[in-house]
Design an enzyme around this catalytic site. Structure first.
Site, PDB file in Angstrom:
ATOM      1  N   GLY A  33     -37.964   6.483  -4.719  1.00 49.33           N
ATOM      2  CA  GLY A  33     -39.312   5.972  -4.933  1.00 49.33           C
ATOM      3  C   GLY A  33     -39.489   5.460  -6.347  1.00 49.33           C
ATOM      4  N   ASN A  34     -40.725   5.160  -6.694  1.00 42.34           N
ATOM      5  CA  ASN A  34     -41.009   4.698  -8.060  1.00 42.34           C
ATOM      6  C   ASN A  34     -42.376   5.218  -8.494  1.00 42.34           C
ATOM      7  OD1 ASN A  34     -43.140   2.579  -7.458  1.00 42.34           O
ATOM      8  ND2 ASN A  34     -41.430   1.827  -6.206  1.00 42.34           N
TER       9      ASN A  34
END
Ligand code: CTP
Ligand code: CA
Length: 233
Positions: A33-34
């Protein structure tokens, strides 16, 4: 008239806004993810609706943001799901604003069961490139699948380095993507991600470059929508 009154200049317009960060699964419990909070895209979607547009917000993962009022929200998780939803809603839209933080890569295989620690050193994670949704929209417009008048907006969070400045990288990215506007956030030193304020530039395909002074994401949103409104025919 109040000076903070919101103009109703987008009545009759259809907007698609993507926001948040995608999650690319590795196994049933893990993902890549980020740190995107989704705040900028949500602020743009909310303001576009206040200015009278009919807005579809394609929302990936956010920092727990509530769905904005008077906006159709389509929740997605992966880059591929975001691509499908954006393309579906882009047909017939006047403007598409790609503020989502789309993962560039996904794990090449998704394990059906939770990956176990085991005895050995772990395997490396093989990655596969995700489709570039923004470039795909520009291509679709070129191919006639989207109306030539569709305004396409990209976002870029850039850092400078020994080889170029934030602006140099951003101008190259605008040219590479072929979109009409690129909203550039200068990142690093704790800016832009996970904060309420950010700063940068608004670059247009015609070469114009407008600084976006330090301010709230609401103010940034109104600047971005002013620029989009200026390009709507
Ligand atoms: N974007 C997209 N699809 C992707 C990756 C990015 O549509 N697979 C969009 C983002 O939503 C953003 C713009 O492209 O509007 C720029 O994203 P950015 O990550 O800065 O561009 P990249 O081409 O992925 O370049 P970089 O190598 O700097 O990550
Ligand atoms: Ca990227």
């Amino acid at each position: 008239e109040r000076s903070d009154a919101v103009p109703r200049d987008l009545v009759g317009r259809r907007f698609v806004v993507s926001a948040g960060g995608t999650r690319e699964p590795l196994d049933p419990v893990r993902f890549l993810g980020n740190r995107s909070s989704g705040k900028q895209g949500y602020a743009i979607a909310r303001l576009a609706a206040q200015r009278g547009a009919s807005v579809t917000l394609v929302a990936a993962h956010t920092a727990g943001l509530a769905d904005p009022a008077a906006v159709e929200v389509v929740h997605v998780s992966t880059a591929e799901q975001l691509r499908v939803a954006v393309n579906k809603h882009a047909a017939g839209a006047d403007a598409v604003v790609m503020s989502a933080a789309v993962a560039d890569f996904r794990p090449s295989t998704v394990a059906a069961a939770k990956i176990k620690k085991g005895e050995r050193e772990p395997d490396t994670i093989a990655l596969t490139k995700n489709a570039d949704i923004l470039a795909g929209l520009v291509q679709a417009r070129r191919d006639g699948a989207l109306a030539p008048s569709t305004v396409i907006v990209g976002f870029a969070a850039e850092t400078g380095d020994d080889h170029g400045s934030v602006l140099e990288y951003a101008r190259a990215k605008l040219a590479r993507k072929g979109c009409d506007l690129l909203v550039v956030n200068a990142v690093g030193e704790g800016r832009a991600f996970e904060v309420d304020d950010n700063d940068g530039w608004l670059l247009a395909a015609d070469g114009t470059q407008t600084p976006l002074e330090f301010g709230s994401k609401a103010l940034m949103s109104s600047r971005v929508l002013d620029a989009v409104a200026g390009q709507l025919s």
